[in-house]
Design an enzyme around this catalytic site. Structure first.
Site, short mmCIF file in Angstrom:
data_model
loop_
_atom_site.label_atom_id
_atom_site.label_comp_id
_atom_site.label_asym_id
_atom_site.label_seq_id
_atom_site.Cartn_x
_atom_site.Cartn_y
_atom_site.Cartn_z
N ASP A 89 3.02 6.30 16.02
CA ASP A 89 4.29 5.61 15.82
C ASP A 89 5.37 6.14 16.75
OD1 ASP A 89 3.80 3.70 13.66
OD2 ASP A 89 3.39 5.46 12.43
N SER A 147 -1.85 7.03 10.30
CA SER A 147 -0.64 7.19 11.09
C SER A 147 -0.27 8.67 11.13
CB SER A 147 0.51 6.40 10.47
OG SER A 147 1.74 6.91 10.97
N MET A 198 9.03 5.93 18.06
CA MET A 198 10.32 5.41 17.59
C MET A 198 11.44 5.93 18.50
SD MET A 198 9.97 5.94 13.52
CE MET A 198 8.48 5.47 12.63
N HIS A 252 1.95 2.16 18.53
CA HIS A 252 2.90 1.21 17.92
C HIS A 252 4.30 1.54 18.44
CE1 HIS A 252 4.84 -0.18 13.83
NE2 HIS A 252 5.20 -0.95 14.84
N MET A 265 7.95 1.19 18.48
CA MET A 265 9.16 0.74 17.79
C MET A 265 10.35 1.15 18.65
SD MET A 265 7.88 1.76 13.99
CE MET A 265 6.62 2.82 14.68
N MET A 301 4.13 -5.72 9.75
CA MET A 301 4.84 -4.63 9.05
C MET A 301 5.04 -5.02 7.59
SD MET A 301 5.19 -2.18 11.16
CE MET A 301 5.94 -1.16 9.88
N PHE A 328 10.18 4.75 8.74
CA PHE A 328 9.81 5.91 7.91
C PHE A 328 8.51 5.65 7.15
CE2 PHE A 328 14.38 5.68 8.37
CZ PHE A 328 14.67 6.95 8.87
N GLY A 329 7.80 6.74 6.89
CA GLY A 329 6.63 6.65 6.02
C GLY A 329 7.09 6.70 4.56
N GLY A 330 6.15 6.46 3.67
CA GLY A 330 6.42 6.64 2.24
C GLY A 330 7.20 5.54 1.55
N ASP A 336 0.72 -2.47 8.15
CA ASP A 336 1.31 -1.15 8.31
C ASP A 336 2.49 -0.95 7.37
OD1 ASP A 336 2.29 1.27 9.27
OD2 ASP A 336 2.72 0.55 11.30
N GLY A 351 3.17 1.30 3.36
CA GLY A 351 2.95 1.22 1.92
C GLY A 351 1.53 0.92 1.53
N HIS A 355 -3.34 5.98 14.77
CA HIS A 355 -2.13 5.16 14.89
C HIS A 355 -0.95 6.07 15.25
CE1 HIS A 355 0.31 1.57 13.94
NE2 HIS A 355 1.18 2.41 13.41
#
Ligand code: DX5
Ligand code: ZN
Length: 211
Positions: A34, A7, A36, A65, A67, A136, A142-144, A172, A174, A32
């Site tokens: 993202d 991502s 948003m 993706h 969102m 999901m 958010f990442g992380g 997608d 974690g 990927h």
């Protein structure tokens, strides 16, 4: 065969072109992206013009993706920008059946994403219109974040529902070498990873660790 989809949410946005080229060199299978909108999710990233700008710099498929609320209005823009897979959220689209038809008619693979609390039942009547389900494993935005374990049961159920069809299950959020193994054991065949691919800067090593 498990595919790795880094991502670019975790990439250096000031150097997106080189980041994408480096990911291809490092052995990524898909890119990927993202998207948003700051409304469906509490974060705002980029749209079709940015995707179009980086499209010439890799041959890897673009896994977009969305969102965003009402993605129906933007599907043609993302297809024209060079998306290969377009995934909409079941929670964000009013006419899911129609949106999936539209994505395929634009020449792209059609995906549906489900937030952690959304049951898999919403897929039941669109299974023939689907190429991919994006599960999901964090709340998007958010990442992380940490992997939500209840997702594993959902992946396994979707794998059962999809039996006999060519439907990919992508997970997608974690994803690290440990959660990757759990997700694949449950039935996932595409792993999205941001943090785990970009951490430390050795993308090739990180991608093989996930594989
Ligand atoms: C989250 C995005 C993910 C995100 C994953 O809303 O959809 O693609 O980048 O990031 P990590 O791998 O850090 O959880
Ligand atoms: Zn994503």
């Amino acid at each position: 065969m498990v595919q790795i989809a880094p991502s670019i949410l975790s990439a250096d946005f000031a150097n997106l072109k080189t980041e994408i080229m480096r990911l291809e060199e490092a052995g990524a299978d898909l890119i990927h992206l993202d998207v948003m909108d700051g409304s469906f999710v509490p974060n705002l990233t980029f749209g079709a013009p940015v995707i179009k700008a980086v499209r010439p710099y890799t041959r890897l498929p673009f896994d977009v993706h969305l969102m965003v609320r009402h993605p129906e209005t933007m599907l043609a823009d993302f297809a024209a920008a060079g998306a290969d897979i377009i995934t909409v959220h079941a929670e964000a689209v009013t006419h899911l059946d129609k949106a999936l038809d539209t994505i395929r008619s634009l020449g792209c693979k059609a995906g549906v994403s489900l937030n952690p609390a959304t049951p898999e039942d919403v897929l039941e009547y669109v299974l023939d219109k689907l190429d991919l389900v994006l599960v999901m494993s964090v709340n998007p935005g958010f990442g992380g974040q940490s992997f939500i374990e209840s997702t594993l049961k959902k992946i396994a159920r979707i794998r059962e529902m999809a039996a006999g069809r060519e439907i990919s299950i992508e997970v997608d959020g974690g994803i690290n070498p440990m959660t990757a193994a759990e997700a694949v054991a449950a039935g996932a065949d595409i792993l999205v990873a941001g943090t785990a691919v970009f951490a430390g800067g050795d993308y090739a090593r990180n991608i093989s660790a996930l594989r």
